[in-house]
Enzyme design. Structure first.
Site, short mmCIF file in Angstrom:
data_model
loop_
_atom_site.label_atom_id
_atom_site.label_comp_id
_atom_site.label_asym_id
_atom_site.label_seq_id
_atom_site.Cartn_x
_atom_site.Cartn_y
_atom_site.Cartn_z
N LYS A 1 9.30 0.35 -2.79
CA LYS A 1 9.24 -0.93 -3.51
C LYS A 1 8.29 -0.84 -4.70
O LYS A 1 8.62 -1.27 -5.80
CB LYS A 1 8.74 -2.06 -2.59
CG LYS A 1 9.56 -2.24 -1.32
CD LYS A 1 8.95 -3.30 -0.42
CE LYS A 1 7.61 -2.91 0.15
NZ LYS A 1 7.66 -2.09 1.36
N ARG B 1 7.08 -11.50 3.37
CA ARG B 1 7.17 -10.58 4.50
C ARG B 1 7.50 -11.32 5.79
O ARG B 1 7.63 -10.70 6.83
CB ARG B 1 5.82 -9.90 4.69
CG ARG B 1 5.80 -8.42 4.35
CD ARG B 1 4.37 -7.97 4.56
NE ARG B 1 4.22 -6.55 4.61
CZ ARG B 1 4.03 -5.77 3.57
NH1 ARG B 1 4.03 -6.26 2.36
NH2 ARG B 1 3.86 -4.48 3.74
N ARG C 1 2.59 11.46 1.33
CA ARG C 1 1.68 10.69 0.48
C ARG C 1 0.24 11.03 0.84
O ARG C 1 -0.60 11.20 -0.04
CB ARG C 1 1.95 9.19 0.67
CG ARG C 1 0.99 8.30 -0.11
CD ARG C 1 1.55 6.94 -0.44
NE ARG C 1 1.71 6.07 0.71
CZ ARG C 1 2.12 4.81 0.63
NH1 ARG C 1 2.43 4.30 -0.54
NH2 ARG C 1 2.23 4.07 1.70
N ARG D 1 -4.68 6.20 1.93
CA ARG D 1 -4.76 4.81 2.36
C ARG D 1 -5.12 4.75 3.84
O ARG D 1 -4.61 5.52 4.64
CB ARG D 1 -3.41 4.13 2.13
CG ARG D 1 -3.40 3.26 0.89
CD ARG D 1 -2.03 2.76 0.56
NE ARG D 1 -1.44 1.95 1.62
CZ ARG D 1 -0.31 1.28 1.48
NH1 ARG D 1 0.34 1.32 0.33
NH2 ARG D 1 0.19 0.58 2.46
N ARG E 1 3.24 -0.59 11.51
CA ARG E 1 3.77 -1.24 10.30
C ARG E 1 5.29 -1.31 10.36
O ARG E 1 5.89 -2.30 9.93
CB ARG E 1 3.30 -0.50 9.05
CG ARG E 1 1.83 -0.79 8.71
CD ARG E 1 1.22 0.28 7.84
NE ARG E 1 1.82 0.38 6.53
CZ ARG E 1 1.79 1.49 5.78
NH1 ARG E 1 1.18 2.57 6.22
NH2 ARG E 1 2.35 1.51 4.60
P1 ADP Z 1 3.63 -1.11 2.59
O1 ADP Z 1 4.84 -1.79 2.04
O2 ADP Z 1 3.61 0.35 2.32
O3 ADP Z 1 3.40 -1.42 4.06
P2 ADP Z 1 1.79 -2.92 1.14
O4 ADP Z 1 0.87 -2.42 0.12
O5 ADP Z 1 2.89 -3.83 0.70
O6 ADP Z 1 2.33 -1.63 1.86
O7 ADP Z 1 0.97 -3.72 2.29
C1 ADP Z 1 -0.12 -3.15 2.97
C2 ADP Z 1 -0.68 -4.12 4.01
O8 ADP Z 1 -1.16 -5.32 3.35
C3 ADP Z 1 0.30 -4.65 5.05
O9 ADP Z 1 0.44 -3.76 6.15
C4 ADP Z 1 -0.37 -5.98 5.45
O10 ADP Z 1 -1.45 -5.78 6.32
C5 ADP Z 1 -0.93 -6.48 4.13
N1 ADP Z 1 0.05 -7.34 3.41
C6 ADP Z 1 0.60 -7.07 2.19
N2 ADP Z 1 1.46 -8.03 1.83
C7 ADP Z 1 1.46 -8.94 2.83
C8 ADP Z 1 2.16 -10.17 3.07
N3 ADP Z 1 3.05 -10.63 2.19
N4 ADP Z 1 1.91 -10.83 4.24
C9 ADP Z 1 1.03 -10.38 5.13
N5 ADP Z 1 0.36 -9.23 4.99
C10 ADP Z 1 0.55 -8.51 3.85
#
Ligand code: ADP
Length: 195
Positions: free
Chosen positions: A13, A88, A127, A139, A150
């Site tokens: 994404k 999400r 990664r 990360r 996740r």
């Molecule tokens: P990825 O898509 O690789 O899991 P992101 O950078 O989008 O990584 O998100 C990393 C973390 O940030 C998620 O696992 C969650 O803990 C938090 N997070 C990000 N966006 C949201 C969201 N929209 N709602 C709740 N938690 C979020």
């Protein structure tokens, strides 16, 4: 054009959102990036979210809806935005619809990037290796156990967005296992079709 990009962790994404920002000038609204920035800056919000993110759980709907609401009012979002990692949950998707509605706007398209778990696990391992090789800290949520969580969280909380956007007639699915330029081409074709 307001576009939602969603898919499991590591689906690409962020990569595609960045390409779209370069090509179309639409701002990338990544809640993950915003939350990581808050953690790095050691703000109260960052402190609240840190442990949750390290576990791979979701930060509360209220927090992420709040940060998106703040960003959406910015002048750079006037012509639309790319939502990356948000919504999400169904509650977040409903809140986003309401927020856009109140601004006389709507989501035009929701693109699901589809990728198998085995590929996601391999990408995450890669990664980590690449970041270590580049002298950067990987990360904190890229460990195998956290990735498993996740993925579970994705299938439980986020995958219902597929039906949500399908019911609105806005869902498109793209094969996220194709090479990056091909995925970008498929997304571009969908955006041009929707414009
Ligand atoms: P990825 O898509 O690789 O899991 P992101 O950078 O989008 O990584 O998100 C990393 C973390 O940030 C998620 O696992 C969650 O803990 C938090 N997070 C990000 N966006 C949201 C969201 N929209 N709602 C709740 N938690 C979020």
């Amino acid at each position: 054009m307001n576009l939602v990009l969603f898919g499991p962790p590591g689906a690409g994404k962020g990569t595609q959102a960045k390409l779209l920002t370069e090509q179309r000038g639409l701002p990338q609204l990544s809640t993950g990036d915003m939350l990581r920035a808050a953690i790095a800056a050691e703000t109260a919000l960052g402190l609240e979210c840190k442990a949750i993110m390290v576990r791979g759980d979701l930060v509360s709907d209220a927090i992420v809806i709040g940060i998106i609401a703040e960003r959406l009012g910015g002048p750079d979002c006037a012509g639309g935005a790319i939502f990356d990692g948000f919504p999400r949950t169904i509650a977040q998707a409903e809140a986003l619809d309401r927020l856009l509605n109140s601004l006389g706007k709507q989501i035009d398209l929701a693109i699901e990037l589809k990728v198998n778990d085995e590929v996601l696990i391999a990408r995450s391992e890669n990664r980590v290796k690449e970041m270590i090789a580049a002298g950067q800290a990987p990360r904190a949520d890229d460990t195998p156990e956290t990735l498993r969580n996740r993925l579970d969280v994705y299938y439980r909380n986020t995958a219902p967005l597929i039906a949500y956007y399908r019911n609105q007639g806005k869902l498109e699915t793209v094969d996220g296992m194709a090479p990056i330029p091909e995925v970008a081409k498929s997304i571009a074709a969908l955006l041009d079709g929707a414009a």
